[in-house]
Motif scaffolding. Structure first.
Motif, PDB file in Angstrom:
ATOM      1  N   THR A 125       0.836  -1.201   0.000  1.00 44.61           N
ATOM      2  CA  THR A 125       0.000   0.000   0.000  1.00 44.61           C
ATOM      3  C   THR A 125       0.871   1.251   0.000  1.00 44.61           C
ATOM      4  O   THR A 125       2.046   1.213   0.381  1.00 44.61           O
ATOM      5  N   GLU A 126       0.296   2.362  -0.417  1.00 43.01           N
ATOM      6  CA  GLU A 126       1.001   3.639  -0.407  1.00 43.01           C
ATOM      7  C   GLU A 126       1.398   4.027   1.011  1.00 43.01           C
ATOM      8  O   GLU A 126       2.488   4.562   1.252  1.00 43.01           O
ATOM      9  N   GLU A 127       0.512   3.750   1.968  1.00 43.41           N
ATOM     10  CA  GLU A 127       0.793   4.077   3.362  1.00 43.41           C
ATOM     11  C   GLU A 127       2.002   3.293   3.866  1.00 43.41           C
ATOM     12  O   GLU A 127       2.879   3.848   4.537  1.00 43.41           O
ATOM     13  N   LYS A 128       2.048   1.995   3.542  1.00 39.78           N
ATOM     14  CA  LYS A 128       3.167   1.164   3.966  1.00 39.78           C
ATOM     15  C   LYS A 128       4.463   1.632   3.302  1.00 39.78           C
ATOM     16  O   LYS A 128       5.514   1.719   3.948  1.00 39.78           O
ATOM     17  N   ALA A 129       4.397   1.936   2.022  1.00 36.84           N
ATOM     18  CA  ALA A 129       5.585   2.394   1.299  1.00 36.84           C
ATOM     19  C   ALA A 129       6.109   3.706   1.882  1.00 36.84           C
ATOM     20  O   ALA A 129       7.312   3.883   2.079  1.00 36.84           O
ATOM     21  N   SER A 130       5.183   4.632   2.174  1.00 32.43           N
ATOM     22  CA  SER A 130       5.574   5.920   2.733  1.00 32.43           C
ATOM     23  C   SER A 130       6.256   5.741   4.087  1.00 32.43           C
ATOM     24  O   SER A 130       7.258   6.380   4.385  1.00 32.43           O
ATOM     25  N   SER A 131       5.723   4.839   4.902  1.00 29.38           N
ATOM     26  CA  SER A 131       6.278   4.583   6.215  1.00 29.38           C
ATOM     27  C   SER A 131       7.691   4.013   6.129  1.00 29.38           C
ATOM     28  O   SER A 131       8.580   4.415   6.887  1.00 29.38           O
ATOM     29  N   GLU A 132       7.917   3.082   5.203  1.00 33.00           N
ATOM     30  CA  GLU A 132       9.224   2.431   5.072  1.00 33.00           C
ATOM     31  C   GLU A 132      10.280   3.381   4.499  1.00 33.00           C
ATOM     32  O   GLU A 132      11.443   3.334   4.886  1.00 33.00           O
ATOM     33  N   ASP A 178      12.996   8.856  -6.110  1.00 29.05           N
ATOM     34  CA  ASP A 178      13.798   9.507  -5.070  1.00 29.05           C
ATOM     35  C   ASP A 178      15.216   8.964  -5.011  1.00 29.05           C
ATOM     36  O   ASP A 178      15.989   9.323  -4.110  1.00 29.05           O
ATOM     37  N   GLY A 179      15.562   8.096  -5.951  1.00 30.31           N
ATOM     38  CA  GLY A 179      16.910   7.549  -5.988  1.00 30.31           C
ATOM     39  C   GLY A 179      17.140   6.396  -5.023  1.00 30.31           C
ATOM     40  O   GLY A 179      18.287   5.992  -4.789  1.00 30.31           O
ATOM     41  N   ILE A 180      16.050   5.859  -4.439  1.00 31.10           N
ATOM     42  CA  ILE A 180      16.171   4.723  -3.528  1.00 31.10           C
ATOM     43  C   ILE A 180      16.202   3.426  -4.334  1.00 31.10           C
ATOM     44  O   ILE A 180      15.369   3.222  -5.225  1.00 31.10           O
ATOM     45  N   PHE A 181      17.142   2.577  -4.021  1.00 31.48           N
ATOM     46  CA  PHE A 181      17.331   1.317  -4.732  1.00 31.48           C
ATOM     47  C   PHE A 181      16.469   0.236  -4.090  1.00 31.48           C
ATOM     48  O   PHE A 181      16.614  -0.069  -2.910  1.00 31.48           O
ATOM     49  N   LYS A 228      10.206   6.845   4.434  1.00 31.21           N
ATOM     50  CA  LYS A 228      10.351   8.183   4.999  1.00 31.21           C
ATOM     51  C   LYS A 228      11.651   8.348   5.778  1.00 31.21           C
ATOM     52  O   LYS A 228      12.350   9.361   5.657  1.00 31.21           O
ATOM     53  N   SER A 229      11.995   7.348   6.585  1.00 29.60           N
ATOM     54  CA  SER A 229      13.203   7.471   7.395  1.00 29.60           C
ATOM     55  C   SER A 229      14.449   7.569   6.527  1.00 29.60           C
ATOM     56  O   SER A 229      15.409   8.275   6.868  1.00 29.60           O
ATOM     57  N   LEU A 230      14.458   6.893   5.373  1.00 32.18           N
ATOM     58  CA  LEU A 230      15.591   6.988   4.461  1.00 32.18           C
ATOM     59  C   LEU A 230      15.716   8.403   3.899  1.00 32.18           C
ATOM     60  O   LEU A 230      16.816   8.956   3.797  1.00 32.18           O
ATOM     61  N   LEU A 231      14.577   8.989   3.550  1.00 34.54           N
ATOM     62  CA  LEU A 231      14.587  10.335   2.970  1.00 34.54           C
ATOM     63  C   LEU A 231      14.957  11.393   3.998  1.00 34.54           C
ATOM     64  O   LEU A 231      15.519  12.443   3.653  1.00 34.54           O
ATOM     65  N   LEU A 232      14.674  11.120   5.280  1.00 37.13           N
ATOM     66  CA  LEU A 232      14.962  12.093   6.332  1.00 37.13           C
ATOM     67  C   LEU A 232      16.459  12.271   6.583  1.00 37.13           C
ATOM     68  O   LEU A 232      16.871  13.252   7.210  1.00 37.13           O
ATOM     69  N   THR A 233      17.271  11.344   6.114  1.00 39.27           N
ATOM     70  CA  THR A 233      18.717  11.496   6.312  1.00 39.27           C
ATOM     71  C   THR A 233      19.249  12.714   5.575  1.00 39.27           C
ATOM     72  O   THR A 233      20.229  13.338   5.997  1.00 39.27           O
ATOM     73  N   LYS A 234      18.626  13.035   4.438  1.00 43.84           N
ATOM     74  CA  LYS A 234      19.003  14.202   3.630  1.00 43.84           C
ATOM     75  C   LYS A 234      20.498  14.235   3.319  1.00 43.84           C
ATOM     76  O   LYS A 234      21.142  15.285   3.376  1.00 43.84           O
TER      77      LYS A 234
END
Length: 424
Positions: A371-378, A406-409, A380-386
């Motif tokens: 789900t989109e909600e599950k994907a966003s949850s997983e 977003d460049g996530i593999f 988000k923490s990676l994107l927060l590293t900035k």
């Protein structure tokens, strides 16, 4: 014979490097086979003669006398001194079974196996290899005990790649079996599923627990067993000795000392049965003292501990990924990043912060992201590293690997475990 080329090549590279080779790992994971069979056969195939390999197996009755380190040293010296024109290899199995003794001939000083091995290391015609199943028995600081002259090679239970190379067949079916029974080598020679389960349960109760109890003189074996049950049921979850003590106190209807819990947990870590992973503040670049995560060295042992009642593929997958990262030689922490929403500051978790020298990657373990909600949850923490370090999600629900916007593999678990995806 199961190939352990990853470890065998490391042993071969360390030959005659002037250091003691210390091969560590949980009992029955394949250390002895690596040294006494695979490396032994390698030496014979390269011209070494059988009488040039001195083998001492301290868990065998005929070698019990050599648990006295002075007796062991005298025996080896009697060979290498007599034949100075020959080169010898010394193999000592389960070196933690040696005892401390008093050397009456030298002022009554206390002598350990470290003293004797450091003495043997001085012989130019002797190359020394030892195995051990307990970091406390070998010393948690091997470099100090061996005066900075030791090469440590840690052996893990079979990785999935090693397991699959022996079993073959359908990758997904083999992975399902691996997630259930783990990678203890002996399980591959047992065909009946009930026999596999009985073997793992017996290994756990009759070998590992007995070792921990006897070596550390455990008085409350009942509490040790409760701790092992708790950690088995809580893999990949955050906890600390105080939380464990409170949980056990509630269950047992008695007061449980957190210090006792911390000591017993450390004993399981020293025995290589359990791994503890600390949390790391990605932005603040500091470690938290508590809580930590705990993983089992072998997932089959964890499942056997719970009698296969708590089969959570998501947590099992995370445990397997952690073990694989360790096996590859990476330094692994649990990552923490802050998520500021208005006046609130919420901590988000990254499953693994993986370091290889000056290189780093972030890894999330996600069994499914349906789900989109599950994907966003997983994610988000990676994107927060900035930052610009590589970010990876290991998943079970995708057929192939890809990079998102977003460049996530995104990597399939099978590709990760079989080395078909480059992390760094």
């Amino acid at each position: 014979m199961i190939k352990r080329d990853f470890y065998l090549e490391r042993v071969i590279r360390s030959m005659w490097n002037g250091e003691i080779k210390v091969i560590t790992g949980i009992r029955r994971c394949g250390k002895s086979v690596l040294l006494f069979e695979l490396f032994y056969e390698y030496l014979l195939s390269h011209g070494v003669q059988e009488n040039e390999i001195i083998k001492i197996e301290l868990d065998q009755r005929r070698f019990y006398q050599y648990r006295n380190p002075i007796t062991l040293c005298d025996y080896v010296e009697s060979i290498v001194r007599k034949h100075t024109d020959q080169s010898f290899f010394l193999f000592i199995d389960e070196v933690q079974m040696t005892t401390k003794v008093v050397d009456k001939d030298n002022g009554g000083i206390e002598v350990t196996i470290y003293d004797m091995l450091n003495e043997l290391k001085a012989y130019k015609n002797l190359d020394v290899y030892v195995t051990g199943s307990n970091s406390k028995g070998l010393s948690s600081d091997i470099a100090t005990e061996f005066r900075g002259r030791a090469t440590q090679i840690h052996v893990y239970p079979l990785s999935f790649a090693e397991y699959f190379s022996y079993v073959g067949g359908d990758e997904r079916r083999v992975l399902d079996a691996y997630m259930l029974y783990g990678g203890m080598p002996r399980t591959l020679s047992i065909e009946d599923e009930k026999d596999k389960k009985n073997y793992l349960a017996s290994l756990y109760g009759e070998l590992y627990i007995r070792d921990i109890v006897e070596r550390n003189r455990i008085e409350r074996e009942d509490i040790l067993n409760d701790i092992l049950d708790f950690l088995a049921s809580q893999i990949s979850s955050l906890t600390n000795p105080t939380n464990m003590a409170n949980a056990l106190a509630s269950m047992r209807k008695e007061k449980v000392n957190p210090t006792l819990i911390a000591n017993y947990v450390q004993h399981t870590i020293d025995s290589f049965l359990i791994h503890m992973v600390r949390r790391y503040d990605v932005k603040g670049k500091t470690y938290f003292n508590y809580p930590n995560k705990y993983y089992y060295t072998d997932i089959g042992l964890r499942n056997a501990r719970l009698n296969y009642r708590q089969y959570d593929p998501g947590h099992i997958m995370e445990n397997i990924i952690y073990n694989e990262l360790l096996r590859r030689g990476y330094s692994v922490d649990v990552g923490v990043v802050s998520d500021r929403t208005g006046k609130q500051n919420v901590q988000k978790e990254i499953d693994f912060v993986v370091n290889d020298g000056d290189k780093r990657i972030y890894i999330q373990s996600a069994f499914r992201m349906e789900t989109e909600e599950k994907a966003s949850s997983e994610l988000k923490s990676l994107l927060l590293t900035k930052d610009f370090f590589k970010k990876v999600v290991v998943r079970m629900d995708i057929p192939h690997q890809f990079y998102d916007d977003d460049g996530i593999f995104h990597c399939n678990l099978m590709d990760f475990l079989l080395g078909r995806s480059e992390l760094f």
